[in-house]
Scaffold this motif. Structure first.
Motif, PDB file in Angstrom:
ATOM      1  N   LEU A  79      37.953  12.945  42.614  1.00 51.89           N
ATOM      2  CA  LEU A  79      38.857  13.506  41.613  1.00 51.89           C
ATOM      3  C   LEU A  79      38.487  14.943  41.289  1.00 51.89           C
ATOM      4  O   LEU A  79      39.365  15.790  41.077  1.00 51.89           O
ATOM      5  CB  LEU A  79      38.821  12.645  40.346  1.00 51.89           C
ATOM      6  N   SER A  80      37.195  15.246  41.281  1.00 51.81           N
ATOM      7  CA  SER A  80      36.741  16.615  41.024  1.00 51.81           C
ATOM      8  C   SER A  80      37.188  17.568  42.127  1.00 51.81           C
ATOM      9  O   SER A  80      37.406  18.751  41.884  1.00 51.81           O
ATOM     10  CB  SER A  80      35.211  16.654  40.908  1.00 51.81           C
ATOM     11  N   LEU A  81      37.314  17.055  43.350  1.00 46.70           N
ATOM     12  CA  LEU A  81      37.753  17.886  44.462  1.00 46.70           C
ATOM     13  C   LEU A  81      39.261  18.084  44.477  1.00 46.70           C
ATOM     14  O   LEU A  81      39.759  19.153  44.847  1.00 46.70           O
ATOM     15  CB  LEU A  81      37.313  17.260  45.795  1.00 46.70           C
ATOM     16  N   LEU A  82      40.009  17.057  44.081  1.00 49.49           N
ATOM     17  CA  LEU A  82      41.463  17.119  44.169  1.00 49.49           C
ATOM     18  C   LEU A  82      42.110  17.726  42.933  1.00 49.49           C
ATOM     19  O   LEU A  82      43.186  18.316  43.025  1.00 49.49           O
ATOM     20  CB  LEU A  82      42.034  15.709  44.398  1.00 49.49           C
ATOM     21  N   TYR A 118      31.004  21.295  30.242  1.00 44.16           N
ATOM     22  CA  TYR A 118      31.275  19.863  30.440  1.00 44.16           C
ATOM     23  C   TYR A 118      32.095  19.617  31.709  1.00 44.16           C
ATOM     24  O   TYR A 118      32.982  18.773  31.742  1.00 44.16           O
ATOM     25  CB  TYR A 118      32.009  19.270  29.229  1.00 44.16           C
ATOM     26  N   THR A 119      31.800  20.369  32.744  1.00 46.31           N
ATOM     27  CA  THR A 119      32.473  20.153  34.028  1.00 46.31           C
ATOM     28  C   THR A 119      31.438  19.850  35.100  1.00 46.31           C
ATOM     29  O   THR A 119      30.241  20.098  34.925  1.00 46.31           O
ATOM     30  CB  THR A 119      33.278  21.390  34.444  1.00 46.31           C
ATOM     31  N   PHE A 120      31.902  19.320  36.209  1.00 43.11           N
ATOM     32  CA  PHE A 120      31.037  18.990  37.339  1.00 43.11           C
ATOM     33  C   PHE A 120      31.427  19.864  38.515  1.00 43.11           C
ATOM     34  O   PHE A 120      32.614  20.023  38.812  1.00 43.11           O
ATOM     35  CB  PHE A 120      31.195  17.505  37.698  1.00 43.11           C
ATOM     36  N   THR A 121      30.425  20.444  39.179  1.00 42.14           N
ATOM     37  CA  THR A 121      30.672  21.333  40.309  1.00 42.14           C
ATOM     38  C   THR A 121      30.296  20.624  41.598  1.00 42.14           C
ATOM     39  O   THR A 121      29.106  20.470  41.894  1.00 42.14           O
ATOM     40  CB  THR A 121      29.841  22.624  40.176  1.00 42.14           C
ATOM     41  N   PRO A 122      31.265  20.185  42.397  1.00 39.77           N
ATOM     42  CA  PRO A 122      30.926  19.468  43.649  1.00 39.77           C
ATOM     43  C   PRO A 122      30.152  20.316  44.635  1.00 39.77           C
ATOM     44  O   PRO A 122      29.383  19.782  45.449  1.00 39.77           O
ATOM     45  CB  PRO A 122      32.305  19.079  44.213  1.00 39.77           C
ATOM     46  N   THR A 123      30.311  21.651  44.584  1.00 44.04           N
ATOM     47  CA  THR A 123      29.623  22.496  45.558  1.00 44.04           C
ATOM     48  C   THR A 123      28.139  22.689  45.248  1.00 44.04           C
ATOM     49  O   THR A 123      27.451  23.385  45.986  1.00 44.04           O
ATOM     50  CB  THR A 123      30.301  23.882  45.623  1.00 44.04           C
ATOM     51  N   THR A 124      27.621  22.060  44.186  1.00 42.00           N
ATOM     52  CA  THR A 124      26.179  22.046  43.965  1.00 42.00           C
ATOM     53  C   THR A 124      25.522  20.898  44.723  1.00 42.00           C
ATOM     54  O   THR A 124      24.297  20.756  44.672  1.00 42.00           O
ATOM     55  CB  THR A 124      25.850  21.915  42.469  1.00 42.00           C
ATOM     56  N   GLN A 125      26.320  20.074  45.398  1.00 44.19           N
ATOM     57  CA  GLN A 125      25.797  18.959  46.184  1.00 44.19           C
ATOM     58  C   GLN A 125      25.599  19.405  47.626  1.00 44.19           C
ATOM     59  O   GLN A 125      26.551  19.831  48.290  1.00 44.19           O
ATOM     60  CB  GLN A 125      26.762  17.776  46.126  1.00 44.19           C
ATOM     61  N   LEU A 126      24.370  19.316  48.112  1.00 43.62           N
ATOM     62  CA  LEU A 126      24.079  19.721  49.490  1.00 43.62           C
ATOM     63  C   LEU A 126      24.834  18.859  50.494  1.00 43.62           C
ATOM     64  O   LEU A 126      25.257  19.349  51.545  1.00 43.62           O
ATOM     65  CB  LEU A 126      22.571  19.634  49.742  1.00 43.62           C
ATOM     66  N   SER A 127      25.017  17.583  50.168  1.00 44.16           N
ATOM     67  CA  SER A 127      25.722  16.687  51.096  1.00 44.16           C
ATOM     68  C   SER A 127      27.161  17.151  51.317  1.00 44.16           C
ATOM     69  O   SER A 127      27.658  17.136  52.457  1.00 44.16           O
ATOM     70  CB  SER A 127      25.712  15.258  50.553  1.00 44.16           C
ATOM     71  N   MET A 128      27.834  17.596  50.261  1.00 46.64           N
ATOM     72  CA  MET A 128      29.211  18.057  50.418  1.00 46.64           C
ATOM     73  C   MET A 128      29.271  19.365  51.194  1.00 46.64           C
ATOM     74  O   MET A 128      30.108  19.537  52.087  1.00 46.64           O
ATOM     75  CB  MET A 128      29.850  18.243  49.048  1.00 46.64           C
TER      76      MET A 128
END
Length: 227
Positions: free
Chosen positions: A22-25, A91-101
């Motif tokens: 959901l964070s990506l879309l 209060y947000t989440f950043t998916p690009t802080t995940q090395l796996s992504m």
């Protein structure tokens, strides 16, 4: 305390279901959908102008064969830019802080550029592993070094994006925590800390934009080597 600093990098869950998809879309919903008219409103005009500018900058180093990748590279640039900037909101989440992504984005695209070169121009692609005019005794060592540098490219892409965004988010959280803690004790120091936090936030906005551009630009340069 240390765990609370890194809690912002954990994927949010709802009823045990990870919400990273959901964070990506969700950022894509912020862009207005194009209509049948040439010009709908000012927001659509600015959006089209930015997309044209991004596409033009990415396609400059590529020849005509590389223009087939324009849609993919521009879409990737837009997605990374939007996610990085929205991740700076509270209060947000950043998916690009995940090395796996980031590795899931970097490795397939790098491999696609490499396979494109091996399919279209295998001799020219393999020639990059050995610089012209190399002395004969140094040939095995240089081939190993160039192969290692070639294979480490996707890792460098993913780690660069992850490290820059993670470090920026940690600095913002550390300075904001210090500012709130010092408010009842040393108000003057707290105000100075808030000023530093404001400057750091502006810097992180620039870093978020630059890192998205660098990620896609390096991919386009890898593509240029193989077409």
């Amino acid at each position: 305390m240390n765990l609370s600093f890194f809690d912002q990098f954990s994927s949010p869950h709802l009823l045990g279901i990870p919400l990273i998809l959901l964070s990506l879309l969700f950022p894509a919903l912020l862009f207005p959908s194009p209509g049948n008219r040439w010009i709908n409103n000012r927001l659509s005009t600015i959006q089209l102008w930015l997309l044209h500018l991004i596409t033009k900058q990415l396609m400059i180093p590529l020849n005509k064969n590389g223009h087939k990748w324009a849609l993919m590279l521009t879409s990737l640039m837009t997605m990374l830019l939007t996610i990085n900037l929205l991740g700076l909101l509270p209060y947000t989440f950043t998916p690009t802080t995940q090395l796996s992504m980031n590795m899931a984005l970097a490795f397939p695209l790098w491999l696609a550029t490499l396979l494109t070169g091996l399919r279209n121009k295998p001799s020219a692609s393999l020639a990059h592993l050995l610089p012209e005019g190399t002395p004969t005794p140094l040939i095995p060592a240089l081939i190993l070094i160039e192969t290692t540098s070639l294979l480490i490219r996707p890792l460098a892409l993913g780690v660069r994006l992850t490290a820059n965004l993670t470090a920026g988010h940690l600095l913002i959280q550390l300075i904001s925590t210090a500012s709130i803690t010092l408010m009842p004790i040393l108000p003057t120091v707290s105000i100075l800390t808030m000023a530093i936090l404001l400057l750091l936030t502006i810097l992180e906005v620039a870093v978020a934009m630059i890192q998205a551009y660098v990620f896609v630009l390096l991919l386009s340069l890898y593509l240029q080597e193989n077409i």
